[in-house]
Design a protein around this motif. Structure first.
Motif, PDB file in Angstrom:
ATOM      1  N   UNK A  46      40.759  -9.634  -8.449  1.00 46.64           N
ATOM      2  CA  UNK A  46      41.664 -10.451  -9.277  1.00 46.64           C
ATOM      3  C   UNK A  46      43.089  -9.902  -9.233  1.00 46.64           C
ATOM      4  N   UNK A  47      43.219  -8.603  -9.302  1.00 44.18           N
ATOM      5  CA  UNK A  47      44.540  -7.959  -9.248  1.00 44.18           C
ATOM      6  C   UNK A  47      45.194  -8.212  -7.879  1.00 44.18           C
ATOM      7  N   UNK A  48      44.391  -8.133  -6.828  1.00 46.31           N
ATOM      8  CA  UNK A  48      44.908  -8.384  -5.483  1.00 46.31           C
ATOM      9  C   UNK A  48      45.304  -9.846  -5.332  1.00 46.31           C
ATOM     10  N   UNK A  49      44.488 -10.754  -5.835  1.00 40.99           N
ATOM     11  CA  UNK A  49      44.802 -12.183  -5.775  1.00 40.99           C
ATOM     12  C   UNK A  49      46.142 -12.480  -6.445  1.00 40.99           C
ATOM     13  N   UNK A  50      46.334 -11.958  -7.635  1.00 39.54           N
ATOM     14  CA  UNK A  50      47.584 -12.168  -8.367  1.00 39.54           C
ATOM     15  C   UNK A  50      48.778 -11.625  -7.583  1.00 39.54           C
ATOM     16  N   UNK A  51      48.615 -10.449  -7.007  1.00 43.59           N
ATOM     17  CA  UNK A  51      49.708  -9.839  -6.230  1.00 43.59           C
ATOM     18  C   UNK A  51      50.038 -10.682  -5.001  1.00 43.59           C
ATOM     19  N   UNK A  52      49.021 -11.198  -4.321  1.00 42.22           N
ATOM     20  CA  UNK A  52      49.250 -12.048  -3.148  1.00 42.22           C
ATOM     21  C   UNK A  52      50.026 -13.296  -3.546  1.00 42.22           C
ATOM     22  N   UNK A  53      49.611 -13.922  -4.627  1.00 38.24           N
ATOM     23  CA  UNK A  53      50.287 -15.151  -5.074  1.00 38.24           C
ATOM     24  C   UNK A  53      51.751 -14.881  -5.431  1.00 38.24           C
ATOM     25  N   UNK A  54      52.034 -13.715  -5.998  1.00 36.98           N
ATOM     26  CA  UNK A  54      53.415 -13.361  -6.345  1.00 36.98           C
ATOM     27  C   UNK A  54      54.239 -12.989  -5.113  1.00 36.98           C
ATOM     28  N   UNK A  55      53.588 -12.448  -4.090  1.00 35.05           N
ATOM     29  CA  UNK A  55      54.299 -12.013  -2.881  1.00 35.05           C
ATOM     30  C   UNK A  55      54.590 -13.171  -1.933  1.00 35.05           C
ATOM     31  N   UNK A  56      53.874 -14.265  -2.073  1.00 36.27           N
ATOM     32  CA  UNK A  56      54.020 -15.398  -1.158  1.00 36.27           C
ATOM     33  C   UNK A  56      55.331 -16.130  -1.407  1.00 36.27           C
TER      34      UNK A  56
END
Length: 128
Positions: A46-56
């Motif tokens: 979940x933490x990785x998913x959130x970070x990916x969405x913010x980095x995109x």
């Protein structure tokens, strides 16, 4: 511009690496996804998913991982993302790969070029 996500079992390692990368290329979005949701040792999809969405930012995201469950959780995070995004996990040494990746991203290189720079870092000699 290609964004980066740093995943380490240690939240201290990921935070320190993100700080170093932001100083090297301040215009590149680099997100910290180290540790668990509670800030402990481990990784969290979940933490990785959130970070990916913010980095995109429209040109893709490179995820750099340390080992073991960080790879598994990164793969799960990518599967959970509902929007159409180009995301690649780089099979690269975490620190050297992330530094090479952020430099290439800062120069406006493509997702594939950023991943190639990260993975090529494993062939760089430190001691001659």
């Amino acid at each position: 511009m290609v964004g980066l996500v740093i995943v380490s079992h240690s939240p201290y390692i990921s935070k320190g690496l993100v700080q170093m990368l932001e100083e090297a290329q301040p215009e590149v979005t680099v997100m910290d996804a180290g540790g668990t949701d509670d800030g402990d040792m481990g990784t969290s999809a979940m933490r990785i998913q959130t970070a990916i969405e913010k980095a995109e930012a429209g040109e893709g995201v490179v995820v750099l991982v340390d080992f073991g469950s960080s790879v598994m959780n990164a793969e799960m995070a990518i599967e959970m993302i509902e929007t159409e995004s180009d995301i690649m996990i780089a099979d690269a040494p975490l620190i050297e790969g992330a530094y090479s990746a952020v430099m290439e991203a800062g120069f406006g290189k493509s997702l594939e070029e950023v991943v190639n720079a990260a993975t090529s870092a494993k062939d760089t000699k430190k001691v001659q």
